[in-house]
Design a protein around this motif. Structure first.
Motif, short mmCIF file in Angstrom:
data_model
loop_
_atom_site.label_atom_id
_atom_site.label_comp_id
_atom_site.label_asym_id
_atom_site.label_seq_id
_atom_site.Cartn_x
_atom_site.Cartn_y
_atom_site.Cartn_z
N SER A 167 -3.27 0.79 6.89
CA SER A 167 -2.77 1.13 5.56
C SER A 167 -3.89 0.99 4.53
N ASP A 209 9.95 4.77 4.62
CA ASP A 209 9.59 4.29 3.29
C ASP A 209 8.10 3.96 3.30
N LYS A 210 7.57 3.57 2.14
CA LYS A 210 6.12 3.38 2.03
C LYS A 210 5.60 2.27 2.92
N GLN A 255 -4.60 1.56 -0.09
CA GLN A 255 -4.01 1.82 -1.40
C GLN A 255 -4.90 2.77 -2.16
N HIS A 314 0.82 -1.21 0.00
CA HIS A 314 0.00 0.00 0.00
C HIS A 314 0.86 1.26 0.00
N ASP A 315 0.25 2.35 -0.46
CA ASP A 315 1.01 3.61 -0.53
C ASP A 315 0.61 4.61 0.55
N THR A 316 -0.36 4.24 1.37
CA THR A 316 -0.85 5.18 2.39
C THR A 316 -0.92 4.47 3.74
N ASN A 348 1.14 9.48 2.65
CA ASN A 348 0.98 8.89 1.32
C ASN A 348 2.32 8.98 0.62
N ASN A 349 2.87 7.84 0.24
CA ASN A 349 4.19 7.83 -0.41
C ASN A 349 5.21 8.67 0.37
N LYS A 350 5.24 8.46 1.66
CA LYS A 350 6.17 9.10 2.61
C LYS A 350 5.89 10.58 2.82
#
Lengths: 116, 112
Positions: A93, A70-71, A95, A29-31, A50-52
């Motif tokens: 988390s 990191d993510k 996505q 996931h990115d979040t 979100n994405n760091k």
């Protein structure tokens, strides 16, 4: 193969100490999020990355500092712990899909913090 | 900030009976989600209903959404002892960063 994991599960500490809680997700996931659940089971969001990049920062004392190396990781550091910080802290988390933010969140098992 | 309110706060039923929980909210939403939390555990996502949907089913779960009344209900049919848990509704605001606002939850006890 825990999807969202947190360490430690329990944390007992004295007032004034500094402590960290770690969160890792292997879902790609990115979040990621931090929530606080108080003694009445009320769950409130604290932060989201979100994405760091920090995207949600609720009205939380600046003694709380999230960090996303990191993510897949989102840590929470708390300085000068107070009695009122006692709670269960949940990491989650999700996505982002097709430019749409509002999607299912996957929660970790929680970290029960007790400040004496 | 907006907060969902759930009703009842606690519900006690026998196995096999249906359980209905209600959730009300205050402002426009993108979607509404229901989560379950077993004692001492994290939250588990059950079902998501978008603002343009009125009803959704998943197994023994049925969720309705009435945006005119700003309310939702979760129906668990033919309940089992394993359904004993706290159930939370969470609203995702329109235009928000997937920020979920949780209600206080309904504690469901299903007795064998």
């Amino acid at each position: 193969d825990t999807a969202v994991s947190q360490t430690p599960k329990y944390l007992v500490t004295q007032m004034g100490n500094d402590k960290s809680i770690k969160c890792e997700q292997n879902l790609g996931h990115d979040t990621m999020y931090w929530y606080k659940q108080d003694s009445k089971k009320f769950l409130k969001i604290m932060f989201s990355y979100n994405n760091k990049e920090l995207i949600i920062n609720e009205t939380v004392p600046n003694r709380f500092s999230p960090k996303s190396p990191d993510k897949a990781h989102l840590n929470l550091h708390i300085n000068s712990l107070e009695l009122g910080d006692s709670a269960v802290y949940f990491c989650a988390s999700s996505q982002r899909m097709a430019g749409r933010w509002a999607d299912t969140q996957y929660f970790g098992p929680g970290t029960r913090l007790t400040v004496l | 900030s907006q907060q969902g309110e759930e009703d009842p706060q606690a519900l006690s039923i026998q196995e096999g009976e249906n359980a209905t929980m209600n959730c009300s909210y205050k402002t426009s939403i993108n979607n509404l989600q229901w989560y379950r939390q077993n004692s001492g555990r994290g939250l588990v996502h059950l079902i998501l209903i978008r603002s343009n949907e009125r009803e959704k089913h998943s197994g023994r779960l049925r969720v309705t959404l009435d945006t005119s009344k700003k309310s939702s209900s979760l129906l668990i049919t033919a309940s089992r002892a394993a359904d004993t848990a706290s159930y939370f509704c969470a609203t995702a605001l329109s235009g928000g960063y997937n920020k979920l606002i949780f209600g206080a939850g309904t504690r469901l006890a299903v007795h064998p």
